[in-house]
Scaffold this motif. Structure first.
Motif, PDB file in Angstrom:
ATOM      1  N   ASP A 165     -14.218-108.921 -54.488  1.00 19.70           N
ATOM      2  CA  ASP A 165     -14.570-108.380 -53.180  1.00 19.70           C
ATOM      3  C   ASP A 165     -15.917-108.989 -52.816  1.00 19.70           C
ATOM      4  N   MET A 166     -15.891-110.057 -52.015  1.00 21.99           N
ATOM      5  CA  MET A 166     -17.117-110.799 -51.733  1.00 21.99           C
ATOM      6  C   MET A 166     -18.135-109.983 -50.943  1.00 21.99           C
ATOM      7  N   SER A 167     -17.687-109.053 -50.118  1.00 18.64           N
ATOM      8  CA  SER A 167     -18.636-108.193 -49.417  1.00 18.64           C
ATOM      9  C   SER A 167     -19.389-107.305 -50.408  1.00 18.64           C
ATOM     10  N   ARG A 168     -18.651-106.740 -51.333  1.00 15.67           N
ATOM     11  CA  ARG A 168     -19.257-105.813 -52.294  1.00 15.67           C
ATOM     12  C   ARG A 168     -20.232-106.525 -53.222  1.00 15.67           C
ATOM     13  N   VAL A 169     -19.825-107.670 -53.771  1.00 19.20           N
ATOM     14  CA  VAL A 169     -20.695-108.351 -54.716  1.00 19.20           C
ATOM     15  C   VAL A 169     -21.922-108.926 -54.026  1.00 19.20           C
ATOM     16  N   THR A 170     -21.786-109.319 -52.756  1.00 18.44           N
ATOM     17  CA  THR A 170     -22.933-109.861 -52.032  1.00 18.44           C
ATOM     18  C   THR A 170     -23.926-108.771 -51.673  1.00 18.44           C
ATOM     19  N   ALA A 171     -23.426-107.633 -51.212  1.00 19.69           N
ATOM     20  CA  ALA A 171     -24.302-106.531 -50.788  1.00 19.69           C
ATOM     21  C   ALA A 171     -24.853-105.731 -51.956  1.00 19.69           C
TER      22      ALA A 171
ATOM     23  N   PRO B 209      10.737-125.191 -39.006  1.00 21.21           N
ATOM     24  CA  PRO B 209      12.181-124.966 -38.925  1.00 21.21           C
ATOM     25  C   PRO B 209      12.836-124.668 -40.270  1.00 21.21           C
ATOM     26  N   ASP B 210      12.143-125.018 -41.373  1.00 24.77           N
ATOM     27  CA  ASP B 210      12.727-124.784 -42.689  1.00 24.77           C
ATOM     28  C   ASP B 210      12.186-123.517 -43.360  1.00 24.77           C
ATOM     29  N   VAL B 211      11.505-122.668 -42.587  1.00 25.79           N
ATOM     30  CA  VAL B 211      10.959-121.414 -43.112  1.00 25.79           C
ATOM     31  C   VAL B 211      11.582-120.238 -42.383  1.00 25.79           C
ATOM     32  N   ASP B 212      11.925-119.200 -43.130  1.00 24.72           N
ATOM     33  CA  ASP B 212      12.357-117.932 -42.550  1.00 24.72           C
ATOM     34  C   ASP B 212      11.100-117.139 -42.203  1.00 24.72           C
ATOM     35  N   PRO B 213      10.787-116.958 -40.915  1.00 24.40           N
ATOM     36  CA  PRO B 213       9.533-116.301 -40.543  1.00 24.40           C
ATOM     37  C   PRO B 213       9.457-114.842 -40.970  1.00 24.40           C
ATOM     38  N   GLY B 214      10.581-114.259 -41.351  1.00 20.97           N
ATOM     39  CA  GLY B 214      10.575-112.885 -41.840  1.00 20.97           C
ATOM     40  C   GLY B 214      10.331-112.781 -43.328  1.00 20.97           C
ATOM     41  N   ARG B 215      10.121-113.943 -43.981  1.00 19.26           N
ATOM     42  CA  ARG B 215       9.917-113.945 -45.435  1.00 19.26           C
ATOM     43  C   ARG B 215       8.697-114.794 -45.789  1.00 19.26           C
ATOM     44  N   ILE B 216       7.538-114.325 -45.394  1.00 15.58           N
ATOM     45  CA  ILE B 216       6.294-115.048 -45.648  1.00 15.58           C
ATOM     46  C   ILE B 216       5.345-114.163 -46.447  1.00 15.58           C
ATOM     47  N   GLY B 217       4.797-114.726 -47.525  1.00 15.72           N
ATOM     48  CA  GLY B 217       3.811-114.036 -48.343  1.00 15.72           C
ATOM     49  C   GLY B 217       2.556-114.873 -48.500  1.00 15.72           C
ATOM     50  N   ILE B 218       1.515-114.273 -49.044  1.00 15.49           N
ATOM     51  CA  ILE B 218       0.255-114.980 -49.271  1.00 15.49           C
ATOM     52  C   ILE B 218      -0.254-114.658 -50.673  1.00 15.49           C
ATOM     53  N   ILE B 219      -1.043-115.575 -51.215  1.00 11.27           N
ATOM     54  CA  ILE B 219      -1.707-115.373 -52.499  1.00 11.27           C
ATOM     55  C   ILE B 219      -3.172-115.752 -52.351  1.00 11.27           C
ATOM     56  N   GLY B 220      -4.062-114.845 -52.725  1.00 14.89           N
ATOM     57  CA  GLY B 220      -5.493-115.106 -52.716  1.00 14.89           C
ATOM     58  C   GLY B 220      -6.048-115.029 -54.123  1.00 14.89           C
ATOM     59  N   ILE B 221      -6.762-116.064 -54.530  1.00 15.39           N
ATOM     60  CA  ILE B 221      -7.314-116.152 -55.874  1.00 15.39           C
ATOM     61  C   ILE B 221      -8.823-115.930 -55.812  1.00 15.39           C
ATOM     62  N   CYS B 222      -9.341-115.121 -56.740  1.00 13.16           N
ATOM     63  CA  CYS B 222     -10.773-114.839 -56.835  1.00 13.16           C
ATOM     64  C   CYS B 222     -11.265-114.254 -55.501  1.00 13.16           C
ATOM     65  N   GLY B 223     -12.315-114.825 -54.895  1.00  8.02           N
ATOM     66  CA  GLY B 223     -12.834-114.288 -53.639  1.00  8.02           C
ATOM     67  C   GLY B 223     -11.815-114.287 -52.527  1.00  8.02           C
ATOM     68  N   TRP B 224     -10.821-115.158 -52.627  1.00 11.63           N
ATOM     69  CA  TRP B 224      -9.781-115.185 -51.604  1.00 11.63           C
ATOM     70  C   TRP B 224      -8.784-114.049 -51.764  1.00 11.63           C
ATOM     71  N   GLY B 225      -8.861-113.322 -52.875  1.00 16.54           N
ATOM     72  CA  GLY B 225      -8.070-112.111 -52.999  1.00 16.54           C
ATOM     73  C   GLY B 225      -8.510-111.059 -52.004  1.00 16.54           C
ATOM     74  N   GLY B 226      -9.824-110.934 -51.804  1.00 15.81           N
ATOM     75  CA  GLY B 226     -10.326-109.995 -50.808  1.00 15.81           C
ATOM     76  C   GLY B 226      -9.926-110.383 -49.400  1.00 15.81           C
ATOM     77  N   PHE B 227      -9.993-111.683 -49.080  1.00 13.61           N
ATOM     78  CA  PHE B 227      -9.548-112.141 -47.762  1.00 13.61           C
ATOM     79  C   PHE B 227      -8.058-111.893 -47.580  1.00 13.61           C
ATOM     80  N   ALA B 228      -7.288-112.061 -48.657  1.00 14.21           N
ATOM     81  CA  ALA B 228      -5.846-111.845 -48.571  1.00 14.21           C
ATOM     82  C   ALA B 228      -5.536-110.383 -48.244  1.00 14.21           C
ATOM     83  N   LEU B 229      -6.234-109.456 -48.889  1.00  9.55           N
ATOM     84  CA  LEU B 229      -6.021-108.037 -48.576  1.00  9.55           C
ATOM     85  C   LEU B 229      -6.418-107.735 -47.140  1.00  9.55           C
TER      86      LEU B 229
END
Length: 363
Positions: free
Chosen positions: A199-205, A160-180
């Motif tokens: 990019d965990m897919s790229r570095v793994t493959a 109830p204290d969040v505006d659902p039209g104003r939500i962002g995300i931040i991904g750090i390191c490998g979580w940057g790829g998940f964020a994208l």
């Protein structure tokens, strides 16, 4: 080169805590946290209530523990940070990463700092790790970990204290790829920041610096599938090992940088996979066949990518940025910074630019 690539990949599929993650410590205060609205879909978790972060607690925000679930039925644990004296519906940000870290480390520092700047934030543990649920433990998945971000948006959208039209995300390191990847699929995400992205897919493959070829990938697949047989026979999942310890004298500089964060008082945490014994070895398999950034060119919402000038991983952000389209995308290279500087160095992390970006696109 194949041996080096496999060793370096194992570094990122690093560390976990031996034993039962949720074993009770009689000297630690715990409280069962549950969301009444959707309690039938969630597992009750015993979450540590003591301040056990690797960074100091801020006097400018209110902190509490919350849980939410993803569409796979996994209950995720998160730290919630709300600016003191906040009123009305706030813009909100969900943060996770680095890959193999927990919310008590870098993601929590980002979340708390942004809450000081006026955002409602959560830093969450990914599925199968930290205080979140999910069995077996210490599994990484390109699909499920992308879903973790979308599940965080579910949770924030219904507060109830969040505006659902104003939500962002931040991904750090490998979580940057998940964020994208999450930004490509979830139109509710209005702004995405990636920091020192892998990019965990790229570095793994492909290995670091794309050093692996098809024959080397085939050999790696053979090793990992043989490990599957052994895991099934043994009734347990072998771990890849976290950040190498003791540190070899000839370790690459970026491995030394990881050690300086995860293995010292600067960033060590007992629930962090990279600080301890790492991911399940076989987690690598799905990343080899499932490219994370296949549809990143279709992201219409705003994206800010941050990377250090001296980071070994800089090419991940530079190449990913080339695929993005639209005039609401930006790549910011931080002069003199290495990969790990963007984990916790408050003199280096460009919070002013992050805040300006989020304020612009979470209007």
């Amino acid at each position: 080169m194949r041996k080096l690539s496999f060793y370096l990949c194992s570094v990122m599929f690093g560390a976990c805590l031996l034993g039962n993650l949720h074993a009770e410590n009689p000297n630690t205060e715990t409280t069962e946290i549950n969301n009444t609205k959707s309690s039938f879909m969630e597992t009750k978790l015993n979450l540590t209530q003591e301040w056990d972060k690797v960074f100091p607690k801020s006097d400018l925000v209110n902190h509490s523990k919350v849980t939410f679930h993803n569409r796979y039925g996994i209950t995720l644990a998160a730290d919630l940070y709300i600016p003191k004296n906040a009123e009305g519906k706030l813009p909100a940000i969900a943060v996770s990463g680095p890959f193999g870290a927990v919310k008590e480390q870098s993601s929590g520092l980002y979340a708390q700092t942004l809450a000081e700047r006026g955002f409602l934030t959560i830093a969450f543990d990914p599925s199968f790790t930290g205080e979140s649920s999910g069995e077996p433990r210490y599994v990484a998945s390109p699909d499920i970990n992308t879903e973790d971000f979308c599940a965080a948006v579910n949770y924030l959208s219904t507060r109830p204290d969040v505006d659902p039209g104003r939500i962002g995300i931040i991904g750090i390191c490998g979580w940057g790829g998940f964020a994208l990847n999450a930004a490509a699929i979830d139109t509710r995400i209005k702004a995405t920041v990636t920091s020192t992205m892998y990019d965990m897919s790229r570095v793994t493959a492909n290995g670091y610096f794309d050093s692996m070829q098809a024959d080397q990938r085939y050999e790696l697949r053979k090793q990992l599938n043989a490990q599957r047989t052994e895991d099934y026979r043994n009734g347990m999942y072998a771990l890849a090992g976290g950040v190498v310890d003791p540190l070899p004298d000839n370790a690459p500089q970026f491995v030394k940088d990881y050690y300086a964060y995860y293995k010292t008082s600067r960033g060590y945490h007992p629930r962090s996979l990279n600080s301890n014994n790492g991911w399940n070895k076989t987690s690598s398999l799905s990343f080899m066949n499932m490219p994370l950034l296949a549809y990143s060119s279709e992201i219409r919402s705003a994206v800010l990518m941050l990377h250090g000038e001296k980071a070994h991983s800089r090419y991940f952000s530079e190449d990913a940025f080339k695929k993005l389209t639209g005039d609401n995308k930006e790549l910011l290279i931080i002069p003199g910074a290495n990969h790990v500087d963007l984990y916790d160095n408050l003199q280096v992390i460009p919070f002013d630019q992050i805040v300006k970006f989020m304020q612009t696109y979470l209007k």
